[in-house]
Design an enzyme around this catalytic site. Structure first.
Site, PDB file in Angstrom:
ATOM      1  NE  ARG A  15       7.623  -2.656   6.159  1.00 39.48           N
ATOM      2  CZ  ARG A  15       6.321  -2.412   6.075  1.00 39.48           C
ATOM      3  NH1 ARG A  15       5.782  -2.102   4.915  1.00 39.48           N
ATOM      4  NH2 ARG A  15       5.553  -2.492   7.132  1.00 39.48           N
ATOM      5  NE  ARG A  58       1.977  -4.721  11.101  1.00 41.75           N
ATOM      6  CZ  ARG A  58       3.134  -4.669  10.432  1.00 41.75           C
ATOM      7  NH1 ARG A  58       4.194  -5.322  10.881  1.00 41.75           N
ATOM      8  NH2 ARG A  58       3.227  -3.973   9.333  1.00 41.75           N
ATOM      9  NE  ARG A  93       5.741   0.034   9.998  1.00 41.35           N
ATOM     10  CZ  ARG A  93       4.687  -0.110   9.217  1.00 41.35           C
ATOM     11  NH1 ARG A  93       4.690   0.439   8.016  1.00 41.35           N
ATOM     12  NH2 ARG A  93       3.648  -0.793   9.627  1.00 41.35           N
ATOM     13  CE  LYS A 121      -2.195  -0.736   3.869  1.00 38.52           C
ATOM     14  NZ  LYS A 121      -1.562  -1.976   4.315  1.00 38.52           N
ATOM     15  NE  ARG A 148      -4.850  -1.165   9.326  1.00 40.72           N
ATOM     16  CZ  ARG A 148      -3.776  -0.740   8.656  1.00 40.72           C
ATOM     17  NH1 ARG A 148      -3.811   0.374   7.975  1.00 40.72           N
ATOM     18  NH2 ARG A 148      -2.673  -1.449   8.670  1.00 40.72           N
TER      19      ARG A 148
END
Ligand code: ADP
Length: 192
Positions: A127, A145, A133, A13, A88
């Protein structure tokens, strides 16, 4: 162009959102980025959302609206927008819809970036080395998640499918191919 981007964590996204907003010349509102800015700056709202984000839980709807509501409304008022990561939950979708239809500025299309869970997990693990993060740092949080996506966000697909705005994109390909596929599909559907 008015777009909403839906997809699991790791679906792309963020990557596609930046490119699409640039391509169509519209405001890009990324809810996760705005939440992380508040956390990094230690604002009062940032302090209230930090634990949810770090644990991979959704931030409660009223708090999310307090943090990003103004940015969403401001983007909607410009006429074109790309919402990335919001809505969401069904409650958020209904709220966004009510706000947008009042001004006749509902999304032209809702893009669902579809990837298999295992591809998403692999991308997020890769990532994690560079993103810094908190929610990429542990495989358990990454998996959680994805579960949250399936239980809380997946139902939005039916909501948008029912009014004919859902566009499903195979997002397992490399980013350039996914981007070209999205633009081609939108051009065909909307004559954009
Ligand atoms: P990803 O899709 O990879 O998880 P995001 O940056 O979109 O990345 O979201 C990161 C986190 O921010 C989410 O796990 C959640 O805690 C919070 N978040 C972002 N957008 C929302 C939203 N619309 N409602 C609730 N929580 C949100």
């Amino acid at each position: 162009m008015r777009l909403i981007l839906l997809g699991a964590p790791g679906a792309g996204k963020g990557t596609q959102g930046v490119r699409l907003a640039d391509h169509y010349g519209v405001a890009h509102v990324a809810s996760g980025d705005i939440l992380r800015e508040h956390v990094a700056e230690g604002t009062p709202l940032g302090k209230r959302v930090a634990a949810y984000v770090a644990e991979g839980e959704l931030v409660p709807d009223d708090l999310v609206l307090a943090v990003i509501g103004r940015a969403v409304v401001a983007a909607m008022e410009t006429g074109g927008y790309l919402l990335d990561g919001f809505p969401r939950t069904l409650a958020q979708a209904k709220q966004a819809y009510a706000a947008a239809t009042q001004g006749d500025i509902a999304a032209d299309a809702v893009l669902f970036l579809d990837v298999p869970d295992e591809v998403a997990v692999e991308r997020l693990v890769d990532r994690s080395a560079t993103s810094g993060r908190s929610d990429d740092a542990s495989i358990d949080v990454i998996r959680h998640r994805l579960e949250v996506f399936h239980s809380q966000t997946y139902p939005l697909l039916d909501f948008y499918r029912q009014d004919g705005r859902l566009v499903t994109i195979d997002a397992g390909a490399p980013p350039d191919e996914v981007f070209d596929g999205i633009v081609r599909t939108l051009d065909e559907r909307l004559g954009a």
